[in-house]
Design a protein around this motif. Structure first.
Motif, PDB file in Angstrom:
ATOM      1  N   GLU A  78       0.835  -1.201   0.000  1.00  0.00           N
ATOM      2  CA  GLU A  78       0.000   0.000   0.000  1.00  0.00           C
ATOM      3  C   GLU A  78       0.868   1.249   0.000  1.00  0.00           C
ATOM      4  OE1 GLU A  78      -3.209   1.128   3.153  1.00  0.00           O
ATOM      5  OE2 GLU A  78      -3.609  -0.856   2.336  1.00  0.00           O
ATOM      6  N   LEU A  81       2.307   1.794  -3.232  1.00  0.00           N
ATOM      7  CA  LEU A  81       1.304   2.359  -4.120  1.00  0.00           C
ATOM      8  C   LEU A  81       1.131   3.846  -3.849  1.00  0.00           C
ATOM      9  CD1 LEU A  81      -0.153   0.412  -6.057  1.00  0.00           C
ATOM     10  CD2 LEU A  81      -2.217   0.847  -4.744  1.00  0.00           C
ATOM     11  N   LYS A  82       1.097   4.167  -2.526  1.00  0.00           N
ATOM     12  CA  LYS A  82       0.906   5.559  -2.121  1.00  0.00           C
ATOM     13  C   LYS A  82       2.070   6.408  -2.613  1.00  0.00           C
ATOM     14  CE  LYS A  82      -2.030   5.811   1.916  1.00  0.00           C
ATOM     15  NZ  LYS A  82      -2.008   5.629   3.352  1.00  0.00           N
ATOM     16  N   LYS A  84       3.907   5.827  -5.114  1.00  0.00           N
ATOM     17  CA  LYS A  84       3.780   5.983  -6.554  1.00  0.00           C
ATOM     18  C   LYS A  84       2.778   7.088  -6.875  1.00  0.00           C
ATOM     19  CE  LYS A  84       4.340   2.679 -10.235  1.00  0.00           C
ATOM     20  NZ  LYS A  84       4.117   1.284 -10.602  1.00  0.00           N
ATOM     21  N   GLU A  85       1.641   7.026  -6.140  1.00  0.00           N
ATOM     22  CA  GLU A  85       0.608   8.035  -6.347  1.00  0.00           C
ATOM     23  C   GLU A  85       1.142   9.430  -6.064  1.00  0.00           C
ATOM     24  OE1 GLU A  85      -2.860   7.192  -4.042  1.00  0.00           O
ATOM     25  OE2 GLU A  85      -3.342   5.480  -5.322  1.00  0.00           O
ATOM     26  N   GLU A  88       3.254  10.559  -8.750  1.00  0.00           N
ATOM     27  CA  GLU A  88       2.458  10.982  -9.903  1.00  0.00           C
ATOM     28  C   GLU A  88       1.840  12.354  -9.662  1.00  0.00           C
ATOM     29  OE1 GLU A  88      -0.283   7.852 -10.690  1.00  0.00           O
ATOM     30  OE2 GLU A  88       1.286   6.659 -11.642  1.00  0.00           O
ATOM     31  N   ALA A  89       1.322  12.515  -8.426  1.00  0.00           N
ATOM     32  CA  ALA A  89       0.707  13.797  -8.082  1.00  0.00           C
ATOM     33  C   ALA A  89       1.740  14.918  -8.163  1.00  0.00           C
ATOM     34  CB  ALA A  89       0.109  13.718  -6.684  1.00  0.00           C
TER      35      ALA A  89
END
Lengths: 183, 251, 78
Positions: A78, A81-82, A84-85, A88-89
């Protein structure tokens, strides 16, 4: 008959006992009830200790551990993933900021251009106005100069005429000078 | 004692079987079924060992195990995997029973290796009861779970029709020999190892060969530690195999 | 050096019975050796067959233990 079998039984028991005495305690049947009784007691105690306390505890610990490991792995997943997010943000924000900066720069440039244009136009207009004024002034001056030249020429012509000894009226001289100047 | 009198005549004194004697712990009376004997003592020590390993060892319930706890978990996992692999997943509910047998035999065997100790599993009475418990349990379970289909265990359907009755007789005999071999294997192994060690120890009385004798005892002792564990393992795995026959009696 | 003939027969019988344990030794060796040769041919299948190995060893050994038991019985109980 009955006494006979009884006698045989006691004889067999004696033989077994003698055998045990001679060497093999494993075959001393007199100790069997004792061993079997204590074995059963032991087995029951161990069974209850295991099934009531030890095994549930160990299995719960093992389950907990595998649960914890699973949780940790999923949490790590998780977090990954976070991350990565977030990246991206961040990238999106960066791109947006860049675009905005570009836009602002463009707007500023346009505004500056507009101001500049306006200022240039104004300056041009002023310059033009000034130039027109100056031209007018120059024209006025030139006109003034022409008149002065006319006056001076008339005066001079009058004086010249007087000096040559004749008198001429003013009107004739004026006409002559004007004609001369025009010519 | 006749043997003692006999032994004192020669230079060598062998009492290899004396170590298996059942004697009352207090006093010197006859051995009744309730008498507290050395059997009681060493079985109680086995229970204490089990409690120390599996209950005290796992008391901290920590996620990262301590030494004692990892040994307890290792034992648990060992037996659990055995019953799961050999018998199948549906036999896991008999796990406490199998674990009881395994842990009792392992502790009795290992405690029996201590000097001056008494080996409870070297007695036919003890192993016979253990094997009979397994035998009766498996037979009853087989009939309860499968009914008359359990008899298919003796009817080898893959063999030609002509030899099937013969095979059925052989299967039946081998089925009833199971508790015998099951118990005598364990008791015999334990008894043999201890008797051999004792015989070697008897040779140590002769000064010239006592170093050889001590070396031999050391080697035998190492082998006996291996045997003590392997026999417990074999007893347990055979219990699992018999359980599998009871749960899935296809031959 | 006196003795009776029954004692003689008993001890000879014990010695003969002990030969049976040699057979068990060969049996166990055979099981282990064949397991090893099989395991060296196909090491990936070896781990799954250790239970079978021990079961086979136990069966082979049980018969040797029977002869040992008979020897003990002859020696001490008869």
């Amino acid at each position: 008959m009955a006494t006979d079998t009884h006698g045989a039984e006691t004889h067999a028991a004696d033989a077994a006992h003698a055998a045990a005495e001679a060497g093999m305690p494993q075959l001393d049947f007199a100790t069997f009830p004792n061993q079997i009784f204590w074995l059963l007691v032991t087995l029951v105690v161990i069974y209850f200790v295991l099934s009531k306390i030890a095994l549930p505890r160990i299995s719960s610990v093992l389950a907990e551990r595998s649960g914890t490991i699973m949780n940790d792995i999923s949490a790590a997943e998780e977090l990954k993933l976070k991350a990565k997010e977030a990246e991206e943000a961040y990238n999106a924000a960066l791109a947006e900021a860049k675009a905005k900066a570009q836009q602002i720069a463009g707007e500023a440039r346009a505004a500056i251009q507009a101001d500049l244009d306006a200022a240039t136009a104004k300056a041009d207009a002023q310059i033009a106005a000034k130039a027109a004024e100056s031209e007018k002034a120059i024209a006025a001056i030139r006109d003034g100069a022409m008149d002065s030249v006319k006056d001076v020429a008339k005066e001079t012509a009058k004086e010249l005429v007087a000096a040559m000894g004749s008198t001429a009226d003013g009107r004739t001289i004026n006409a002559a000078v004007t004609a001369r100047l025009k010519g | 004692m006749a043997t003692e009198a006999h032994g004192s005549e020669s230079s060598l004194v062998f009492h290899p079987m004396d170590q298996f004697k059942v004697t009352p712990l207090f006093g010197d009376g006859p051995v009744h079924w309730y008498t507290i004997t050395n059997v009681t003592l060493w079985m109680a020590l086995a229970v204490v060992g089990v409690i120390l390993l599996l209950v005290v060892g796992s008391r901290s319930r920590s996620i990262v195990p301590t030494k004692g706890q990892s040994v307890a978990e290792l034992t648990y996992g060992f037996v659990y995997k055995m019953i799961e692999d050999v018998t199948g997943k549906d036999a896991v509910k008999y796990f406490p029973y199998v674990m009881t047998l395994f842990i009792f035999i392992v502790f009795s065997n290992m405690l029996g290796l201590l000097p001056l100790s008494f080996t409870t599993t070297s007695h036919i009475a003890v192993t016979g009861v253990l094997a009979l418990l397994v035998f009766v349990f498996v037979t009853v379970l087989g009939f309860v779970k499968n009914g008359s289909k359990f008899l298919a265990l003796f009817w080898v359907s893959s063999a030609p029709m002509a030899v099937r009755p013969l095979l059925a007789v052989i299967e039946l005999i081998s089925y009833f020999v199971r508790p015998v071999s099951h118990s005598i294997r364990l008791a015999g192994n334990m008894m043999a190892g201890h008797a051999v060690i004792k015989v070697f120890a008897g040779f140590a009385a002769i000064a010239a060969i006592s170093p050889v004798s001590i070396l031999a005892i050391t080697a035998m002792y190492g082998l006996e530690i291996l045997v003590a564990f392997i026999q417990a393992y074999v007893f347990t795995i055979l219990t699992c195999v018999y359980l599998k026959d009871a749960l899935h009696p296809v031959h | 050096m006196e003795g009776n003939i029954a004692e003689l027969g008993k001890y000879i019988g014990v010695g003969l019975t002990a030969i049976g344990m040699g057979g068990a030794a060969m049996g166990v060796g055979n099981v282990a050796g064949n397991y090893l040769s099989g395991a060296l041919r196909n090491p990936s299948a070896a781990a799954s067959q250790t239970a079978t190995l021990f079961i086979g060893m136990a069966f082979a050994e049980a018969l040797g233990i029977f002869s040992f038991l008979v020897a003990l019985l002859l020696m001490f109980a008869v």
